[in-house]
Write an enzyme that holds these catalytic residues in place. Structure first.
Site, mmCIF file in Angstrom:
data_model
loop_
_atom_site.group_PDB
_atom_site.id
_atom_site.type_symbol
_atom_site.label_atom_id
_atom_site.label_comp_id
_atom_site.label_asym_id
_atom_site.label_seq_id
_atom_site.Cartn_x
_atom_site.Cartn_y
_atom_site.Cartn_z
ATOM 1 C CG ASP A 1 109.494 103.452 39.582
ATOM 2 O OD1 ASP A 1 108.385 104.331 40.161
ATOM 3 O OD2 ASP A 1 109.367 103.037 38.520
ATOM 4 C CE1 TYR B 1 107.287 112.243 41.721
ATOM 5 C CE2 TYR B 1 109.620 113.314 42.334
ATOM 6 C CZ TYR B 1 108.184 112.855 42.570
ATOM 7 O OH TYR B 1 107.738 113.370 43.631
ATOM 8 C CG PHE C 1 107.821 110.996 47.859
ATOM 9 C CD1 PHE C 1 106.744 111.055 47.262
ATOM 10 C CD2 PHE C 1 108.328 110.214 48.741
ATOM 11 C CE1 PHE C 1 106.085 109.773 47.325
ATOM 12 C CE2 PHE C 1 107.802 109.103 48.888
ATOM 13 C CZ PHE C 1 106.540 108.763 48.313
ATOM 14 C CG HIS D 1 101.914 106.524 47.503
ATOM 15 N ND1 HIS D 1 101.587 107.728 46.796
ATOM 16 C CD2 HIS D 1 103.042 106.181 47.573
ATOM 17 C CE1 HIS D 1 102.842 107.813 46.371
ATOM 18 N NE2 HIS D 1 103.813 106.708 46.722
#
Length: 228
Positions: free
Chosen positions: A64, A66, A77, A186
């Site tokens: 989701d 920031y 990202f 991740h």
């Protein structure tokens, strides 16, 4: 809330008429009226706007947006050029440096990737300020799952990069033999040392594209210079 207007609109138009989407739309609009929500409404669908369906070569799935001020702008990202680079992206840049020799830039603005066919798609497209995952299970997952199904159905070589368990949960939807799936932990500081570092996703993606007659991605994000 901005609309999708490029070649994504046809395959996704049926979603907009479904009851879940009407409920999602009403919920999100109410959230914008009553709370601080990211990204800005006009940026929600930037992953689709910046990377038309016909251009998609690589898909990077995020979770989701920031959730701190000024960060989210609709690409997973990525942050705007004048925003501090978040920790996960710091690690992505480190792996990119080790993998492809790219220098580590002074900004986290990944639109250059999107413009080349790297779809930077979060599975949830909005979030409350300071509250990660706060818009989980309000309907976005159904919408982005529809987009993933559209991508899976494309009859051409494509690379899916799945970082972390939430992204890897989508693997069962990806059964097209023309597509390459790259999985690793991740890039978050909490998990990057468990196998993200050294996974070489960028060179592996480019090798696959090249082997299939496609132009590889120029992964280098350029410096924008320090503002006085």
């Amino acid at each position: 809330m901005a609309a999708i207007s490029n070649d994504w609109l046809g395959p996704l138009s049926g979603e907009f008429r479904k009851p879940y989407y009407r409920k999602l739309y009403d919920t999100v609009m109410n959230e914008y009226r009553t709370r601080e929500i990211y990204p800005a409404p006009d940026d929600i669908f930037n992953a689709f706007s910046f990377t038309p369906l016909a251009n998609v070569k690589v898909v990077i799935l995020g979770q989701d947006p920031y959730h701190e001020p000024g960060q989210a702008h609709g690409l997973c990202f990525s942050v705007k050029p004048d925003v501090a680079i978040p920790p996960s992206l710091v690690n992505i840049y480190q792996e990119l440096h080790e993998d492809c020799g790219c220098y580590i830039p002074d900004n986290g603005y990944l639109k250059k990737w999107a413009d080349q066919g790297v779809m930077l798609l979060n599975t949830v497209l909005t979030v409350r300020a300071h509250a990660a995952n706060s818009h989980k299970n309000i309907g976005w997952e159904e919408f982005t799952d529809a987009a993933i199904r559209v991508l899976n159905g494309q009859d051409r070589p494509m690379v899916f990069i799945l970082w972390g368990k939430p992204a890897q949960m989508k693997k069962s939807m990806l059964n097209n033999p023309k597509h390459l799936i790259i999985e690793s932990p991740h890039p978050s500081p909490l998990s990057a040392y468990r196998g993200f570092f050294g996974s070489r996703p960028f060179s592996r993606a480019n090798r696959y594209l090249t082997e299939n007659g496609l132009t590889p991605i120029d992964w280098q994000i350029e410096n924008v210079g320090v503002k006085e």
